[in-house]
Design a protein around this motif. Sequence first.
Motif, PDB file in Angstrom:
ATOM      1  N   GLY A 176     -15.894  19.250 -19.046  1.00 22.05           N
ATOM      2  CA  GLY A 176     -15.280  20.082 -20.066  1.00 22.05           C
ATOM      3  C   GLY A 176     -15.763  19.762 -21.464  1.00 22.05           C
ATOM      4  O   GLY A 176     -15.334  20.397 -22.436  1.00 22.05           O
ATOM      5  N   ARG A 177     -16.668  18.803 -21.594  1.00 20.13           N
ATOM      6  CA  ARG A 177     -17.230  18.508 -22.913  1.00 20.13           C
ATOM      7  C   ARG A 177     -18.007  19.724 -23.430  1.00 20.13           C
ATOM      8  O   ARG A 177     -18.642  20.433 -22.650  1.00 20.13           O
ATOM      9  N   PRO A 178     -17.992  19.959 -24.740  1.00 20.04           N
ATOM     10  CA  PRO A 178     -18.695  21.120 -25.291  1.00 20.04           C
ATOM     11  C   PRO A 178     -20.209  20.932 -25.297  1.00 20.04           C
ATOM     12  O   PRO A 178     -20.706  19.801 -25.245  1.00 20.04           O
ATOM     13  N   LEU A 179     -20.919  22.039 -25.374  1.00 23.34           N
ATOM     14  CA  LEU A 179     -22.383  22.022 -25.351  1.00 23.34           C
ATOM     15  C   LEU A 179     -22.987  21.114 -26.416  1.00 23.34           C
ATOM     16  O   LEU A 179     -24.040  20.505 -26.199  1.00 23.34           O
ATOM     17  N   LYS A 180     -22.341  21.006 -27.564  1.00 25.83           N
ATOM     18  CA  LYS A 180     -22.892  20.204 -28.654  1.00 25.83           C
ATOM     19  C   LYS A 180     -22.985  18.721 -28.305  1.00 25.83           C
ATOM     20  O   LYS A 180     -23.672  17.964 -28.998  1.00 25.83           O
ATOM     21  N   GLN A 181     -22.310  18.315 -27.234  1.00 20.25           N
ATOM     22  CA  GLN A 181     -22.366  16.915 -26.806  1.00 20.25           C
ATOM     23  C   GLN A 181     -23.325  16.711 -25.634  1.00 20.25           C
ATOM     24  O   GLN A 181     -23.281  15.675 -24.973  1.00 20.25           O
ATOM     25  N   ILE A 207     -18.367  31.318 -24.529  1.00 24.69           N
ATOM     26  CA  ILE A 207     -17.952  32.046 -23.323  1.00 24.69           C
ATOM     27  C   ILE A 207     -16.529  31.681 -22.917  1.00 24.69           C
ATOM     28  O   ILE A 207     -15.729  32.543 -22.547  1.00 24.69           O
ATOM     29  N   TYR A 208     -16.212  30.386 -23.016  1.00 27.08           N
ATOM     30  CA  TYR A 208     -14.962  29.898 -22.449  1.00 27.08           C
ATOM     31  C   TYR A 208     -13.914  29.481 -23.480  1.00 27.08           C
ATOM     32  O   TYR A 208     -12.945  28.819 -23.130  1.00 27.08           O
ATOM     33  N   HIS A 209     -14.102  29.846 -24.726  1.00 25.12           N
ATOM     34  CA  HIS A 209     -13.103  29.488 -25.730  1.00 25.12           C
ATOM     35  C   HIS A 209     -11.749  30.084 -25.366  1.00 25.12           C
ATOM     36  O   HIS A 209     -11.627  31.287 -25.106  1.00 25.12           O
ATOM     37  N   GLY A 210     -10.732  29.243 -25.311  1.00 27.90           N
ATOM     38  CA  GLY A 210      -9.398  29.711 -24.974  1.00 27.90           C
ATOM     39  C   GLY A 210      -9.133  29.833 -23.488  1.00 27.90           C
ATOM     40  O   GLY A 210      -8.003  30.131 -23.077  1.00 27.90           O
ATOM     41  N   LYS A 211     -10.149  29.587 -22.668  1.00 32.68           N
ATOM     42  CA  LYS A 211      -9.984  29.651 -21.212  1.00 32.68           C
ATOM     43  C   LYS A 211      -9.520  28.294 -20.683  1.00 32.68           C
ATOM     44  O   LYS A 211      -9.832  27.247 -21.244  1.00 32.68           O
ATOM     45  N   THR A 212      -8.779  28.311 -19.585  1.00 32.26           N
ATOM     46  CA  THR A 212      -8.312  27.066 -18.999  1.00 32.26           C
ATOM     47  C   THR A 212      -9.461  26.333 -18.313  1.00 32.26           C
ATOM     48  O   THR A 212     -10.506  26.918 -18.003  1.00 32.26           O
ATOM     49  N   ALA A 213      -9.242  25.054 -18.074  1.00 31.76           N
ATOM     50  CA  ALA A 213     -10.241  24.247 -17.377  1.00 31.76           C
ATOM     51  C   ALA A 213     -10.476  24.783 -15.971  1.00 31.76           C
ATOM     52  O   ALA A 213     -11.607  24.764 -15.470  1.00 31.76           O
ATOM     53  N   VAL A 214      -9.414  25.262 -15.335  1.00 29.46           N
ATOM     54  CA  VAL A 214      -9.551  25.814 -13.979  1.00 29.46           C
ATOM     55  C   VAL A 214     -10.455  27.035 -13.984  1.00 29.46           C
ATOM     56  O   VAL A 214     -11.346  27.189 -13.136  1.00 29.46           O
ATOM     57  N   LEU A 243      -8.964  22.518  -8.431  1.00 27.14           N
ATOM     58  CA  LEU A 243      -8.216  23.724  -8.101  1.00 27.14           C
ATOM     59  C   LEU A 243      -9.030  24.956  -8.497  1.00 27.14           C
ATOM     60  O   LEU A 243     -10.094  24.850  -9.087  1.00 27.14           O
ATOM     61  N   GLY A 244      -8.512  26.125  -8.159  1.00 26.21           N
ATOM     62  CA  GLY A 244      -9.209  27.364  -8.495  1.00 26.21           C
ATOM     63  C   GLY A 244     -10.027  27.885  -7.338  1.00 26.21           C
ATOM     64  O   GLY A 244      -9.657  27.736  -6.174  1.00 26.21           O
ATOM     65  N   TYR A 260      -3.307  14.805 -19.144  1.00 25.73           N
ATOM     66  CA  TYR A 260      -3.217  15.949 -18.240  1.00 25.73           C
ATOM     67  C   TYR A 260      -3.949  17.141 -18.851  1.00 25.73           C
ATOM     68  O   TYR A 260      -3.742  17.465 -20.024  1.00 25.73           O
ATOM     69  N   ILE A 261      -4.786  17.784 -18.049  1.00 25.06           N
ATOM     70  CA  ILE A 261      -5.494  18.989 -18.488  1.00 25.06           C
ATOM     71  C   ILE A 261      -5.101  20.129 -17.557  1.00 25.06           C
ATOM     72  O   ILE A 261      -5.333  20.049 -16.349  1.00 25.06           O
ATOM     73  N   ALA A 262      -4.557  21.164 -18.116  1.00 28.22           N
ATOM     74  CA  ALA A 262      -4.084  22.295 -17.299  1.00 28.22           C
ATOM     75  C   ALA A 262      -5.264  23.093 -16.770  1.00 28.22           C
ATOM     76  O   ALA A 262      -6.301  23.181 -17.410  1.00 28.22           O
TER      77      ALA A 262
END
Length: 262
Positions: A176-181, A207-214, A243-244, A260-262
């Motif tokens: 889940g780390r961002p592309l800049k890393q 693409i995934y801003h505001g989207k859940t980790a799942v 999950l997912g 915890y990451i939802a």
Amino acid sequence: MKIFLLFFVTLLATCLGDVPSHDHGSTNKIFPLRMKTGPGGHYIPEVSCSSWRLGVEAHNVINWKTVPLECEKYVGNYMLGDQYRADSKTVEREGYYYAKTLNISGDGKDIWVFDIDETSLSNLPYYAKHGFGVNPYNDTSFNEWVDLGKAPALPESQKLYKKLLSLGVKIVFLTGRPLKQTVITDTNLRTAGYHTWEKLILKDLSIYHGKTAVTYKSSERKKLEEEGYRIVGNIGDQWSDILGTNTGDRTFKLPDPIYYIA
């Protein structure tokens, strides 16, 4: 009969008196706490930190923001002690036993998806300075830590990683780390001893801003399968890692009572 009962009660009290009163006989020297105590060894009614941790790992306790204040030293004791390593070893061992039963095709399309934070790399040096998850998450300070590129490998995960490679399974890191890393993550993985992988996938926030980790991880795993890869295994410390959709043939959950990451 009364004499016998009196003798039995006296004997029981005598035996209990011989039990060490400190920490139920525990010899752990990191944070000597009872199973139902908080800082300083004080009894806390209705709070069992070990039961809370079990609820977290079983995904019964969800949507929590921070570790309960009363459990700070309990979680620190767990993470720095032998039990965390032992629990991780159990998970990784089952992963290896399962992997040995696979018929690897040899076409390079059998992959195992690894999460990074608290799965492949450990941020425990950071969390040890920030209350073992009691302090609210601070995006700035955490990313400053990540940018140092000093996160060590989780020993048991690295053992599984090496064994999978020896079996002919390719590794995909999905984080889940961002592309800049990307650069610092690549460097940190190599410094920590991970030298071979098929893909390193970081989160594209456009693409995934505001989207859940799942949602994010499901989508990326679907892309992998559309490219012809077969996800034979999938391991992570968060339930959102496993999950997912397109989760793979079998999933493995590592312990993590820190966040915890939802």
